[in-house]
Write a protein that holds these residues in place. Structure first.
Motif, PDB file in Angstrom:
ATOM      1  N   PHE A  93     -25.161 -12.300  -2.749  1.00  0.00           N
ATOM      2  CA  PHE A  93     -24.844 -11.106  -2.711  1.00  0.00           C
ATOM      3  C   PHE A  93     -23.297 -10.742  -2.727  1.00  0.00           C
ATOM      4  CE2 PHE A  93     -23.600  -7.160  -0.680  1.00  0.00           C
ATOM      5  CZ  PHE A  93     -24.129  -6.117  -1.552  1.00  0.00           C
TER       6      PHE A  93
ATOM      7  N   PRO B 254     -16.917  -7.692  -7.404  1.00  0.00           N
ATOM      8  CA  PRO B 254     -15.894  -7.829  -7.819  1.00  0.00           C
ATOM      9  C   PRO B 254     -14.588  -7.718  -6.692  1.00  0.00           C
ATOM     10  CG  PRO B 254     -16.542  -5.628  -8.373  1.00  0.00           C
ATOM     11  CD  PRO B 254     -17.748  -6.458  -7.760  1.00  0.00           C
TER      12      PRO B 254
ATOM     13  N   VAL C 275     -11.320  -7.124  -6.899  1.00  0.00           N
ATOM     14  CA  VAL C 275     -10.382  -6.086  -6.893  1.00  0.00           C
ATOM     15  C   VAL C 275     -10.960  -4.708  -6.343  1.00  0.00           C
ATOM     16  CG1 VAL C 275      -9.359  -6.779  -8.987  1.00  0.00           C
ATOM     17  CG2 VAL C 275     -11.401  -5.656  -9.337  1.00  0.00           C
ATOM     18  N   ALA C 276     -12.339  -4.943  -6.015  1.00  0.00           N
ATOM     19  CA  ALA C 276     -13.038  -3.624  -5.234  1.00  0.00           C
ATOM     20  C   ALA C 276     -12.536  -3.504  -3.925  1.00  0.00           C
ATOM     21  CB  ALA C 276     -14.593  -3.729  -5.135  1.00  0.00           C
ATOM     22  N   LEU C 277     -11.805  -4.713  -3.488  1.00  0.00           N
ATOM     23  CA  LEU C 277     -11.480  -4.889  -1.998  1.00  0.00           C
ATOM     24  C   LEU C 277     -10.191  -4.480  -1.957  1.00  0.00           C
ATOM     25  CD1 LEU C 277     -13.228  -8.252  -1.193  1.00  0.00           C
ATOM     26  CD2 LEU C 277     -13.954  -5.927  -0.554  1.00  0.00           C
TER      27      LEU C 277
ATOM     28  N   PRO D  55      -8.160  -1.713  -2.018  1.00  0.00           N
ATOM     29  CA  PRO D  55      -7.977  -0.621  -1.069  1.00  0.00           C
ATOM     30  C   PRO D  55      -7.995  -1.050   0.303  1.00  0.00           C
ATOM     31  CG  PRO D  55      -9.377   0.163  -3.093  1.00  0.00           C
ATOM     32  CD  PRO D  55      -9.383  -1.190  -3.162  1.00  0.00           C
ATOM     33  N   LEU D  56      -9.257  -1.761   0.766  1.00  0.00           N
ATOM     34  CA  LEU D  56      -9.439  -2.034   2.124  1.00  0.00           C
ATOM     35  C   LEU D  56      -8.084  -3.113   2.288  1.00  0.00           C
ATOM     36  CD1 LEU D  56     -11.369  -2.112   4.442  1.00  0.00           C
ATOM     37  CD2 LEU D  56     -12.208  -4.351   3.307  1.00  0.00           C
TER      38      LEU D  56
ATOM     39  N   LEU E  53      -5.173  -1.556   3.205  1.00  0.00           N
ATOM     40  CA  LEU E  53      -4.879  -0.702   4.544  1.00  0.00           C
ATOM     41  C   LEU E  53      -4.799  -1.727   5.673  1.00  0.00           C
ATOM     42  CD1 LEU E  53      -7.722   2.051   3.840  1.00  0.00           C
ATOM     43  CD2 LEU E  53      -5.140   2.323   4.225  1.00  0.00           C
ATOM     44  N   THR E  54      -5.506  -3.064   5.585  1.00  0.00           N
ATOM     45  CA  THR E  54      -5.675  -3.756   6.660  1.00  0.00           C
ATOM     46  C   THR E  54      -4.438  -4.972   6.638  1.00  0.00           C
ATOM     47  OG1 THR E  54      -7.357  -4.998   5.518  1.00  0.00           O
ATOM     48  CG2 THR E  54      -8.098  -3.506   6.965  1.00  0.00           C
TER      49      THR E  54
ATOM     50  N   ILE F 262      -1.519  -3.568  -9.440  1.00  0.00           N
ATOM     51  CA  ILE F 262      -1.924  -2.249  -8.780  1.00  0.00           C
ATOM     52  C   ILE F 262      -1.207  -2.273  -7.368  1.00  0.00           C
ATOM     53  CG2 ILE F 262      -4.351  -1.328  -7.823  1.00  0.00           C
ATOM     54  CD1 ILE F 262      -4.898  -2.000 -10.365  1.00  0.00           C
TER      55      ILE F 262
ATOM     56  N   TYR G  96     -10.645   1.422  10.515  1.00  0.00           N
ATOM     57  CA  TYR G  96     -10.593   0.639   8.954  1.00  0.00           C
ATOM     58  C   TYR G  96     -12.020  -0.064   8.874  1.00  0.00           C
ATOM     59  CZ  TYR G  96      -5.525   1.555   8.981  1.00  0.00           C
ATOM     60  OH  TYR G  96      -4.419   1.990   8.760  1.00  0.00           O
ATOM     61  N   PHE G  97     -12.521  -0.388   9.986  1.00  0.00           N
ATOM     62  CA  PHE G  97     -13.941  -0.805   9.826  1.00  0.00           C
ATOM     63  C   PHE G  97     -14.921  -0.313  10.605  1.00  0.00           C
ATOM     64  CE2 PHE G  97     -10.844  -4.478   9.555  1.00  0.00           C
ATOM     65  CZ  PHE G  97     -11.512  -4.939   8.352  1.00  0.00           C
TER      66      PHE G  97
ATOM     67  N   VAL H 223     -13.066  -2.126 -12.776  1.00  0.00           N
ATOM     68  CA  VAL H 223     -12.338  -1.562 -11.558  1.00  0.00           C
ATOM     69  C   VAL H 223     -10.969  -1.756 -11.704  1.00  0.00           C
ATOM     70  CG1 VAL H 223     -12.142  -1.809  -9.070  1.00  0.00           C
ATOM     71  CG2 VAL H 223     -14.307  -2.447 -10.218  1.00  0.00           C
TER      72      VAL H 223
ATOM     73  N   MET I 231      -8.372   1.843 -11.570  1.00  0.00           N
ATOM     74  CA  MET I 231      -7.452   2.107 -10.575  1.00  0.00           C
ATOM     75  C   MET I 231      -6.108   2.608 -11.220  1.00  0.00           C
ATOM     76  SD  MET I 231      -8.043  -0.834  -7.938  1.00  0.00           S
ATOM     77  CE  MET I 231      -9.359  -1.069  -6.694  1.00  0.00           C
ATOM     78  N   VAL I 232      -5.906   2.159 -12.489  1.00  0.00           N
ATOM     79  CA  VAL I 232      -4.621   2.856 -12.968  1.00  0.00           C
ATOM     80  C   VAL I 232      -4.490   4.059 -13.664  1.00  0.00           C
ATOM     81  CG1 VAL I 232      -3.737   0.454 -12.897  1.00  0.00           C
ATOM     82  CG2 VAL I 232      -4.939   1.357 -14.988  1.00  0.00           C
TER      83      VAL I 232
ATOM     84  N   ILE J 178     -12.699   4.806  -5.354  1.00  0.00           N
ATOM     85  CA  ILE J 178     -12.093   3.821  -4.166  1.00  0.00           C
ATOM     86  C   ILE J 178     -10.767   3.804  -3.917  1.00  0.00           C
ATOM     87  CG2 ILE J 178     -14.305   2.470  -3.964  1.00  0.00           C
ATOM     88  CD1 ILE J 178     -12.642   0.330  -5.268  1.00  0.00           C
TER      89      ILE J 178
ATOM     90  N   GLN K 253      -8.823   5.695  -0.635  1.00  0.00           N
ATOM     91  CA  GLN K 253      -7.798   4.929   0.335  1.00  0.00           C
ATOM     92  C   GLN K 253      -6.785   5.776   0.218  1.00  0.00           C
ATOM     93  OE1 GLN K 253      -5.502   2.066  -1.864  1.00  0.00           O
ATOM     94  NE2 GLN K 253      -4.172   2.449  -0.049  1.00  0.00           N
TER      95      GLN K 253
ATOM     96  N   PHE L 155      -7.001   8.717   2.846  1.00  0.00           N
ATOM     97  CA  PHE L 155      -7.601   8.104   4.065  1.00  0.00           C
ATOM     98  C   PHE L 155      -9.013   8.493   4.413  1.00  0.00           C
ATOM     99  CE2 PHE L 155      -3.445   7.068   5.015  1.00  0.00           C
ATOM    100  CZ  PHE L 155      -3.534   5.754   5.648  1.00  0.00           C
TER     101      PHE L 155
ATOM    102  N   ILE M 140     -11.861   6.675   4.755  1.00  0.00           N
ATOM    103  CA  ILE M 140     -12.285   5.401   4.684  1.00  0.00           C
ATOM    104  C   ILE M 140     -13.762   5.067   4.379  1.00  0.00           C
ATOM    105  CG2 ILE M 140     -11.933   3.123   6.244  1.00  0.00           C
ATOM    106  CD1 ILE M 140      -9.173   4.289   5.659  1.00  0.00           C
TER     107      ILE M 140
ATOM    108  N   MET N 242     -14.371   5.413   0.693  1.00  0.00           N
ATOM    109  CA  MET N 242     -13.986   3.799   0.085  1.00  0.00           C
ATOM    110  C   MET N 242     -14.815   2.760   0.538  1.00  0.00           C
ATOM    111  SD  MET N 242     -10.522   1.926   1.418  1.00  0.00           S
ATOM    112  CE  MET N 242     -11.287   0.870   2.682  1.00  0.00           C
ATOM    113  N   TRP N 243     -15.523   2.816   1.850  1.00  0.00           N
ATOM    114  CA  TRP N 243     -16.465   1.684   2.179  1.00  0.00           C
ATOM    115  C   TRP N 243     -17.722   1.600   1.344  1.00  0.00           C
ATOM    116  CZ3 TRP N 243     -16.534  -2.960   4.257  1.00  0.00           C
ATOM    117  CH2 TRP N 243     -15.658  -3.538   5.014  1.00  0.00           C
TER     118      TRP N 243
ATOM    119  N   ILE O  69     -17.057   0.520  -2.352  1.00  0.00           N
ATOM    120  CA  ILE O  69     -17.029  -0.935  -2.032  1.00  0.00           C
ATOM    121  C   ILE O  69     -18.519  -1.671  -2.305  1.00  0.00           C
ATOM    122  CG2 ILE O  69     -16.277  -3.105  -1.196  1.00  0.00           C
ATOM    123  CD1 ILE O  69     -13.849  -1.489   0.088  1.00  0.00           C
ATOM    124  N   LEU O  70     -19.267  -0.943  -1.342  1.00  0.00           N
ATOM    125  CA  LEU O  70     -20.592  -1.176  -1.166  1.00  0.00           C
ATOM    126  C   LEU O  70     -21.672  -1.179  -2.391  1.00  0.00           C
ATOM    127  CD1 LEU O  70     -22.314  -2.297   1.394  1.00  0.00           C
ATOM    128  CD2 LEU O  70     -23.246  -0.088   1.617  1.00  0.00           C
TER     129      LEU O  70
ATOM    130  N   LEU P 217     -20.041  -0.967  -5.474  1.00  0.00           N
ATOM    131  CA  LEU P 217     -19.534  -2.006  -6.402  1.00  0.00           C
ATOM    132  C   LEU P 217     -20.529  -3.299  -6.174  1.00  0.00           C
ATOM    133  CD1 LEU P 217     -15.980  -1.282  -6.935  1.00  0.00           C
ATOM    134  CD2 LEU P 217     -17.615  -1.704  -8.418  1.00  0.00           C
TER     135      LEU P 217
END
Lengths: 271, 268
Positions: free
Chosen positions: A116, A121, A123-125, A127-128, A131-132, A215, B46-47, B205, B209-210, B220, B224, B227, B229, B232-233, B236-237, B239
């Motif tokens: 899974f 991808p 790059v989907a991460l 934004p995350l 932030l982190t 990006i 963030y989580f 993706v 983004m651009v 997403i 971001q 904010f 979040i 965004m999550w 990602i899920l 995707l």
């Protein structure tokens, strides 16, 4: 006897000349033709020259960049992150691969989770990660490792399993320790699989680092490419795109060299 | 002693199909449960907890807006991949069969391939502006190389007996290409596409983004920046699920096509 051999000699020489011509002159001629065509089309405005500067201008921009401080910084930034990403993903992927390859139940247990995570991808991460982790080179490193890790892991698992049963039996009858077994049987049998996955990882990590630079706008080749576009300097943009291509070729060559070196050491050690 | 036999039993179980299925299901359930439990008490903004992410995913991605964004992404993805496959196979077949063409173009191809596909985003933006064409162009450009090279390799290494017997039966031209060459090269084409699929997702993706105003990548990054979040999550899920489904469906198609190309596989 000599009469038979003699006539073949000039023929072979002719053949060699033909292959040299084919191997070097033909591709060179093709490249010159492409560059000439581009120059002609842009000079005559068939292709809009504000989007496509003539090849000669791109070349001049390329030369100009060599005296600017931006180029060594960008190149250094991209390459250091790349080397780190490649080393981490290969070492980590191989280590986890050996672990999962040897412990079959663990691998069966984790397999669906891996399957899974693998196609996510990376790059989907972005934004995350922004932030982190932030917008430094650590973010690019993380993204590149996340993408390349799976590419190394799966072949590594298959590689461990591909060890010859007889070799394993022999190791057992000689009372090999676990480390000896990994070092002398498992790792050599993984080699062909590792070689392919390292090659894949080379280009994957480079792609993700350049993407992160574009990006997230962190310093590097990708950043210079986008900056040149937004500054309305297409010649410089193409110069940096070309540079990223050259970097890719050099890196591939380098990895192949290392591979050949490792293979030869392993070959002499194995015998 | 009892632990030893237990490990042996587990080892044996992990090698059977049923055992693997059970262990795998257990593993997946454990992973989801762990994520669920660990994140439940999370106060890190963030989580967020999995429960809330799933709620949000259900809320947003079932609205017409959410569905439209998914469809927009899928449209460009399939467009780009389709172009890459057609062009890659055709050019690969030409290059693989005509040695003179291969020698002429291979250094140029080698260079074009080495350029990281995303480095061409600014170039694609300049050519097409912010549009669907830009995304399709970029995906096609990035995905064509693995398909093209793999096809060319396959065509070059075609079984000499096969091509010789085709010639003996005077099967040439289009007939040769469609009935002899294509099935023989198909496994290699499929390998190329398998490498291209993850790449196409990355390019989809990234290109969203651009500046494109729709698609999963857009949602997403937008979330971001503002904010949100949870959105965004959830993106990602989605995707992740999309990536998983694509590779899964592709593996089914691949198996089917391989059986068609070489029915002897069934006997194994």
């Amino acid at each position: 006897m000599t009469a038979v051999v003699a006539p073949t000699a000039p023929k072979r020489r002719h053949g060699a000349a033909a292959t040299v011509g084919r191997r070097f002159i033909l591709p060179a001629a093709f490249i010159v033709f492409l560059i000439g065509l581009q120059e002609l089309l842009t000079r005559t405005d068939v292709l809009p020259s504000n989007y496509f500067p003539p090849a000669s201008k791109i070349f001049m921009a390329f030369i100009d960049e060599f005296s600017s401080p931006a180029l060594p910084d960008a190149l250094f930034g991209t390459l250091t992150t790349w080397i780190q990403a490649l080393v981490i993903s290969v070492v980590l992927g191989t280590a986890v691969g050996i672990l999962l390859g040897l412990i079959v139940p663990l691998e069966a247990f984790l397999r669906p989770t891996i399957e899974f995570l693998r196609p996510v991808p990376s790059v989907a991460l972005i934004p995350l990660v922004v932030l982190t982790i932030g917008t430094g080179s650590d973010s690019a490193l993380f993204l590149a490792v996340f993408a390349a890790f799976w590419q190394v892991l799966i072949p590594a698992i298959i590689g461990v399993r591909s060890a010859h049963p007889v070799a394993l039996e022999t190791a057992r009858s000689y009372n090999f320790t676990l480390w000896q077994r990994i070092r002398y049987i498992q790792l050599p049998s993984m080699m062909p699989y590792l070689v392919t996955s390292i090659r894949l990882a080379t280009s994957t990590t480079l792609i993700l680092i350049v993407t992160a630079e574009i990006i997230i706008q962190m310093p590097g080749l990708g950043y210079e490419i986008t900056m040149s576009r937004s500054a309305g300097n297409p010649a410089r943009m193409y110069a940096y795109i070309a540079l990223s291509g050259i970097a890719g070729i050099v890196l591939n060559g380098l990895v192949r060299q290392v591979e050949a070196r490792v293979a030869s050491i392993h070959g002499s050690g194995g015998k | 002693m009892s632990t030893l036999t237990a490990t042996a039993k587990l080892n044996a179980a992990a090698k059977t199909r049923k055992g693997r299925l059970i262990l795998g299901t257990l593993g997946a359930a454990t992973a989801v449960a762990a994520w669920f439990l660990i994140s439940r008490e999370s106060d890190n903004p963030y989580f967020p907890s999995l429960e809330v992410i799933l709620e949000r995913a259900w809320e947003y991605w079932t609205t017409p807006e959410g569905v439209n964004n998914i469809l927009a992404s899928l449209r460009t993805l399939s467009g780009g991949l389709f172009l890459a496959i057609i062009l890659g196979v055709v050019i690969g077949l030409i290059i693989g069969q005509l040695a003179i063409v291969e020698q002429a173009v291979s250094p140029t191809l080698e260079f074009a391939r080495a350029i990281p596909a995303t480095a061409l985003i600014p170039f694609a933006l300049m050519l097409f502006g912010v549009s669907d064409q830009m995304k399709i162009f970029l995906i096609a450009l990035g995905c064509i190389w693995p398909i093209l090279l793999s096809t060319a390799d396959g065509a070059r290494g075609i079984d000499k007996t096969l091509s010789a017997s085709a010639r003996a039966f005077q099967i040439t031209g289009w007939k040769f290409q469609t009935y002899v060459m294509l099935p023989a090269v198909l496994p290699r084409i499929l390998v190329g596409i398998r490498i291209a699929i993850p790449l196409s997702l990355i390019l989809m993706v990234t290109s969203e983004m651009v500046g494109v105003q729709q698609g999963l990548g857009f949602v997403i990054t937008q979330a971001q920046a503002t904010f949100q979040i949870l959105t965004m999550w959830s993106g990602i899920l989605i995707l992740g699920v999309l990536g998983f489904l694509l590779t899964f469906i592709y593996s089914l198609i691949e198996r089917r096509l391989l059986r068609w190309a070489d029915p002897r596989r069934d006997r194994e």
